[in-house]
Write an enzyme that holds these catalytic residues in place. Structure first.
Site, PDB file in Angstrom:
ATOM      1  N   HIS A   1       3.035   6.113  -3.018  1.00 18.75           N
ATOM      2  CA  HIS A   1       3.250   7.555  -3.094  1.00 18.75           C
ATOM      3  C   HIS A   1       3.302   8.108  -4.518  1.00 18.75           C
ATOM      4  O   HIS A   1       3.031   9.305  -4.706  1.00 18.75           O
ATOM      5  CB  HIS A   1       4.524   7.922  -2.327  1.00 18.75           C
TER       6      HIS A   1
ATOM      7  N   TYR B   1       0.821  -1.214   0.000  1.00 20.61           N
ATOM      8  CA  TYR B   1       0.000   0.000   0.000  1.00 20.61           C
ATOM      9  C   TYR B   1       0.861   1.273   0.000  1.00 20.61           C
ATOM     10  O   TYR B   1       0.312   2.376   0.067  1.00 20.61           O
ATOM     11  CB  TYR B   1      -0.937   0.014   1.209  1.00 20.61           C
TER      12      TYR B   1
END
Length: 604
Positions: free
Chosen positions: A379, A376
């Site tokens: 960015h 996850y």
């Protein structure tokens, strides 16, 4: 034992699972016709459920907080700290419990130094992550990035780290970093692990409750939760200024990662909570503030889970097979229309979906995992440059760099522009593609609210190594995928292959997980990699399967008929239009609120 016994599946299930893995390795699920692809994904998920869930809670522990037996309120209310979701194991999933693992203990131990720092995380960031030109993900809008961080704030946090014995990263002579060496806080050690070498990998605590309980809105402890409430009608405070105006120490602007996108999502669903309270009050006018608050929280949290499952994730994984599979998680193979018409048909998940069915931990107490956190880290979704425009006529209001959207600066943006215009600006712009050379420049030189300068690209690399997440090829092996033979089979970009070879000194086994995820070819419609998708196949459904309030207690008796109707009849689009009707023109022609919106003034 690191994993609980899960029983032996019937022979035909095992055969199906083995065939699914074999077909996936040889052909790839994404290249199959949809019916065969769906069968393959079911087999992959079953295989992952049996082989890739490991319980770190069984490792030696000390000084665990006391948790008493459940009371009657626990039957119909989520607790502030995540306890009592499983009434037989009330500690499961509580805030400050351990992250679990998706790989076995012998593959989850961090490398000793100096290997852990090799190659230099800073050099990996500079050479492979640095954004030279923004690469947009054109199938989605920038709300995707805001939503993802909003969800992550609910599920996981390692805390802000400790500067006791920080990691020290040596810098090359041509590195412009202002204060060599680069010092990075260590992840906070698990205080519940006894001292001594027990031969097991280290564990770390999740500051948040890992349930889908909207703890980013409601807090992770009772004192924090009480500070967020008005005390009337079950409602939450909706601030005009700082989100916690009475206590600056609690203001999220003082926490790394706070930015305008996160604040927007926070405010939207504060408003949604209060709208749910009003609907419940109309239906049940004698209910107390506490009863209204607790039921509204259940409804709001389930609505967030639904939006993520059937809207956000299909938007970023828009392959036809995955769109169907994700809707099947919620509605079953019978689909939404028959689900609404017939209700559930039995407690199994295949026909009628996971939600409202039986609770199942698959033999391993529920937690979110270090591997889940690692994939996850997306960015690259964040653009460096932003334009804010009017929802009325698309006129330019302001241009800003990402730094001007973060920390306390976020309140300047919120003060200058209406939420309608901010949401419109996000909905009509694109996030970045999750790929190499697309990491935000502003995050490679990011100043935290405490003044510390960080290269988050380097930190992302270091964090996965530090907690023992396997590097890319070993990660693929553990998730039943074939490893890359060399750099040219890892990526279809020959320039990247040569860059990877140089950075990793010709050793394909040293490639870091996130680097490999960013480099590999993506299936059609995917905003991120197929390898990362394997963690989603397992954990996206597990977040639903294990949660009592999304399975066996997803009932009118717990949620109320009004509450269930609210969840079933609302989408991200309806939520936005309820509170910001000025967005109607841009959302009118959009099926999914995370797809690009119509620009104001464009022909319909």
């Amino acid at each position: 034992m690191s994993t609980a016994p899960q029983g032996r599946a019937p022979w035909f299930v095992q055969l199906h699972d083995r065939l699914a893995v074999a077909v996936d390795q040889r052909v790839g699920w994404q290249r199959l016709p949809k019916p065969l692809a769906l069968l393959t994904l079911v087999g992959l998920r079953d295989n992952l459920r049996r082989k890739n869930l490991f319980d770190t809670g069984s490792y030696p522990s000390r000084d665990l907080p006391e948790v008493g037996p459940p009371n009657v309120q626990n039957l119909t209310s989520r607790t502030a700290d995540g306890t009592y979701n499983d009434l037989a194991d009330p500690r499961m999933g509580m805030a400050r419990s351990r992250f679990g693992r998706n790989v076995p203990p012998d593959r989850a131990c961090p490398e000793p130094e100096p290997g852990l720092l090799s190659p230099s995380p800073r050099e990996v960031s500079r050479a492979l992550l640095t954004r030279h030109a923004f690469v947009p993900a054109e199938s989605v809008n920038a709300l995707v990035a805001a939503w993802l961080q909003f969800m992550v704030r609910d599920w996981v946090s390692h805390g802000q780290g400790t500067m006791d014995r920080p990691w020290s990263i040596d810098l090359s002579d041509d590195d412009p970093w202002p204060t060599p060496p680069m010092l990075v806080p260590r992840t906070i050690p698990d205080p519940t692990r006894p001292d001594g070498n027990d031969g097991l990998p280290p564990t770390f605590l999740n500051e948040n409750s890992p349930w889908w309980d909207a703890s980013q809105l409601y807090g992770n402890n009772l004192a924090e939760q009480r500070s967020l409430r008005t005390g009337q009608g079950g409602r939450l405070r909706v601030p005009d200024g700082p989100l916690f105006p009475d206590d600056p120490d609690k203001d999220p602007a003082a926490v790394p990662g706070f930015w305008v996108g996160l604040a927007m999502m926070h405010l939207v669903f504060l408003l949604e909570h209060n709208a749910i309270c009003d609907a419940l009050h109309d239906a049940y006018p004698t209910w107390s503030d506490e009863e209204l608050f607790q039921r509204a929280r259940l409804v709001n949290a389930a609505l967030l889970a639904k939006i993520h499952t059937v809207e956000w994730t299909p938007a970023v994984l828009s392959h036809p097979t995955t769109v169907t599979a994700l809707h099947t998680n919620w509605y079953g193979l019978l689909g939404e229309r028959l689900h609404r018409l017939l209700g559930r048909l039995g407690s199994g998940e295949l026909l009628s979906g996971i939600v409202g069915g039986r609770t199942d931990h698959f033999g391993v107490p529920y937690s979110l995992t270090e591997e889940f956190v690692a994939v996850y880290r997306m960015h690259p979704l964040i653009p460096d440059d932003w334009s804010f425009r009017s929802a009325a006529d698309d006129s330019l209001l302001q241009e800003a760099g990402f730094r001007e959207l973060t920390g306390w600066h976020a309140y300047d943006i919120l003060g200058k522009h209406t939420l309608t215009d901010l949401l419109y600006s996000f909905g009509t712009s694109h996030p970045g593609l999750v790929t190499l050379h697309n990491y935000p420049r502003s995050l490679q030189e990011f100043q935290r609210p405490d003044g510390k300068l960080m290269d988050l690209g380097a930190v992302d690399i270091l964090r996965s190594r530090e907690v023992g997440v396997p590097r890319y090829n070993e990660f693929r092996r553990q998730f039943h995928l074939r490893p890359a033979k060399d750099f040219h089979t890892l990526t279809d970009n020959p320039v990247w292959a040569e860059e990877l070879r140089r950075v990793y000194d010709g050793d394909i086994e040293r490639v870091d997980l996130s680097v490999g995820l960013f480099a590999e070819p993506r299936p059609k419609g995917f905003a991120f990699s197929d390898t990362a998708f394997r963690v989603f196949v397992l954990m996206a459904s597990r977040r639903l399967n294990s949660d009592r309030f999304l399975t066996r207690d997803y009932t009118p008796q717990v949620y109320t008929p009004t509450g269930l109707d609210w969840i079933e009849n609302n989408t991200m689009t309806s939520v936005l239009l309820r509170h910001f009707p000025g967005l109607r023109g841009s959302l009118r022609s959009v099926d999914n609120a995370f797809a690009p919106w119509t620009v104001a003034g464009s022909p319909q």
